[in-house]
Design a protein around this motif. Structure first.
Motif, PDB file in Angstrom:
ATOM      1  N   UNK A   1      45.251  71.461  36.532  1.00 43.45           N
ATOM      2  CA  UNK A   1      46.627  71.482  37.026  1.00 43.45           C
ATOM      3  C   UNK A   1      47.365  70.170  36.825  1.00 43.45           C
ATOM      4  N   UNK A   2      46.647  69.094  36.557  1.00 43.42           N
ATOM      5  CA  UNK A   2      47.284  67.786  36.452  1.00 43.42           C
ATOM      6  C   UNK A   2      47.416  67.074  37.776  1.00 43.42           C
ATOM      7  N   UNK A   3      46.887  67.677  38.834  1.00 39.59           N
ATOM      8  CA  UNK A   3      46.954  67.061  40.160  1.00 39.59           C
ATOM      9  C   UNK A   3      45.748  66.191  40.457  1.00 39.59           C
ATOM     10  N   UNK A   4      44.711  66.286  39.625  1.00 36.90           N
ATOM     11  CA  UNK A   4      43.468  65.555  39.840  1.00 36.90           C
ATOM     12  C   UNK A   4      43.258  64.564  38.693  1.00 36.90           C
ATOM     13  N   UNK A   5      42.638  63.422  38.969  1.00 40.16           N
ATOM     14  CA  UNK A   5      42.368  62.456  37.889  1.00 40.16           C
ATOM     15  C   UNK A   5      41.463  63.059  36.819  1.00 40.16           C
ATOM     16  N   UNK A   6      41.810  62.820  35.553  1.00 39.66           N
ATOM     17  CA  UNK A   6      41.027  63.378  34.456  1.00 39.66           C
ATOM     18  C   UNK A   6      40.090  62.351  33.819  1.00 39.66           C
ATOM     19  N   UNK A   7      40.157  61.088  34.242  1.00 38.44           N
ATOM     20  CA  UNK A   7      39.345  60.069  33.586  1.00 38.44           C
ATOM     21  C   UNK A   7      37.840  60.281  33.727  1.00 38.44           C
ATOM     22  N   UNK A   8      37.319  60.951  34.801  1.00 43.79           N
ATOM     23  CA  UNK A   8      35.868  61.129  34.849  1.00 43.79           C
ATOM     24  C   UNK A   8      35.335  62.242  33.943  1.00 43.79           C
ATOM     25  N   UNK A   9      36.210  62.998  33.311  1.00 43.04           N
ATOM     26  CA  UNK A   9      35.780  64.147  32.501  1.00 43.04           C
ATOM     27  C   UNK A   9      35.071  63.660  31.237  1.00 43.04           C
ATOM     28  N   UNK A  10      33.976  64.321  30.895  1.00 41.44           N
ATOM     29  CA  UNK A  10      33.215  63.998  29.689  1.00 41.44           C
ATOM     30  C   UNK A  10      34.156  63.904  28.481  1.00 41.44           C
ATOM     31  N   UNK A  11      34.073  62.831  27.703  1.00 40.85           N
ATOM     32  CA  UNK A  11      35.013  62.640  26.587  1.00 40.85           C
ATOM     33  C   UNK A  11      34.899  63.690  25.495  1.00 40.85           C
ATOM     34  N   UNK A  12      33.827  64.473  25.496  1.00 40.08           N
ATOM     35  CA  UNK A  12      33.688  65.546  24.498  1.00 40.08           C
ATOM     36  C   UNK A  12      34.536  66.763  24.841  1.00 40.08           C
ATOM     37  N   UNK A  13      35.060  66.819  26.049  1.00 43.71           N
ATOM     38  CA  UNK A  13      35.842  67.954  26.522  1.00 43.71           C
ATOM     39  C   UNK A  13      37.302  67.793  26.126  1.00 43.71           C
ATOM     40  N   UNK A  14      37.907  68.857  25.632  1.00 41.37           N
ATOM     41  CA  UNK A  14      39.351  68.875  25.384  1.00 41.37           C
ATOM     42  C   UNK A  14      40.052  69.202  26.692  1.00 41.37           C
ATOM     43  N   UNK A  15      40.838  68.252  27.201  1.00 42.91           N
ATOM     44  CA  UNK A  15      41.475  68.398  28.506  1.00 42.91           C
ATOM     45  C   UNK A  15      42.880  68.975  28.324  1.00 42.91           C
ATOM     46  N   UNK A  16      43.090  70.180  28.828  1.00 39.54           N
ATOM     47  CA  UNK A  16      44.401  70.827  28.776  1.00 39.54           C
ATOM     48  C   UNK A  16      45.055  70.573  30.131  1.00 39.54           C
TER      49      UNK A  16
END
Length: 216
Positions: free
Chosen positions: A103-118
């Motif tokens: 949703x864009x309401x949560x920080x995305x920096x901890x997400x594995x860099x191999x993941x495409x973040x939409x």
């Protein structure tokens, strides 16, 4: 079952990806339960509550049964469950091409860099614009995508100005979506062309094919 090795799952299903640059690709969707937002146009409110607690091994088993290359973790808001992060890592480790719809309401920096973040940016018409976690914009990479769901011409102009002033299309692909059975898609197409906006306009392919319902 150890809490660290499980997530709450609303549904796991196999369908065509209806949005993003992966549109049309056969994809396994893992929809996690729960969301802190209440957007006025939400099409997955059934995932706010309920669901089933599943071990990571069971999720991977259910995903593997479909024999697909692409996996999309969605919600609700998947990042509202902290165990979403190790689940994403395990899916990547298994060899899947993984995307995350957030949703864009949560920080995305901890997400594995191999993941495409939409990453959604909530517009004023969503009713949740105050929930945007703005630092996410500076974290976007070329493999990520930014999405705006638009409810009106005013939403479009708000998004257009943000895209232009923050040079967002230089960071990653930017997607503009008309709310289902809201804005006429032809109108949105005309606005994008008139403004020469460097974005991808999209419609929700899965809803065109099967309507608005779970499991598609």
């Amino acid at each position: 079952m150890a809490v660290a090795d499980s997530v709450r799952v609303s549904e796991i299903f196999f369908s065509l990806q209806g949005e993003s640059s992966r549109v049309g690709l056969p994809t396994v969707f893992v929809r996690l339960t729960g969301c802190p937002l209440r957007c006025g146009y939400c099409d997955s409110a059934y995932a706010f509550y309920g669901g089933e607690t599943m071990s990571f091994d069971l999720v991977l088993e259910r995903v593997a049964a479909y024999g697909a290359q692409y996996v999309c973790v969605t919600g609700g808001e998947p990042l509202a469950q902290r165990n979403c992060l190790p689940l994403l890592q395990k899916l990547c480790d298994t060899g899947y091409s993984v995307s995350l719809e957030t949703s864009g309401a949560m920080p995305i920096d901890p997400v594995d860099p191999r993941v495409s973040r939409i990453v959604d940016i909530k517009t004023p018409g969503s009713g949740e614009v105050d929930k945007n976690h703005w630092p996410n914009l500076d974290l976007l990479k070329s493999g990520d995508e930014l999405k705006f769901v638009l409810t009106s011409r005013a939403d479009y102009e708000w998004a257009r100005d943000l895209i232009q002033t923050r040079h967002l299309a230089q960071r990653c692909p930017v997607l503009l979506s008309p709310v289902w059975q809201g804005i006429d898609p032809a109108d949105l197409a005309a606005w994008v062309l008139e403004d020469r906006l460097p974005v991808r306009m999209q419609v929700q392919l899965h809803k065109i094919l099967w309507g608005e319902k779970p499991g598609v």
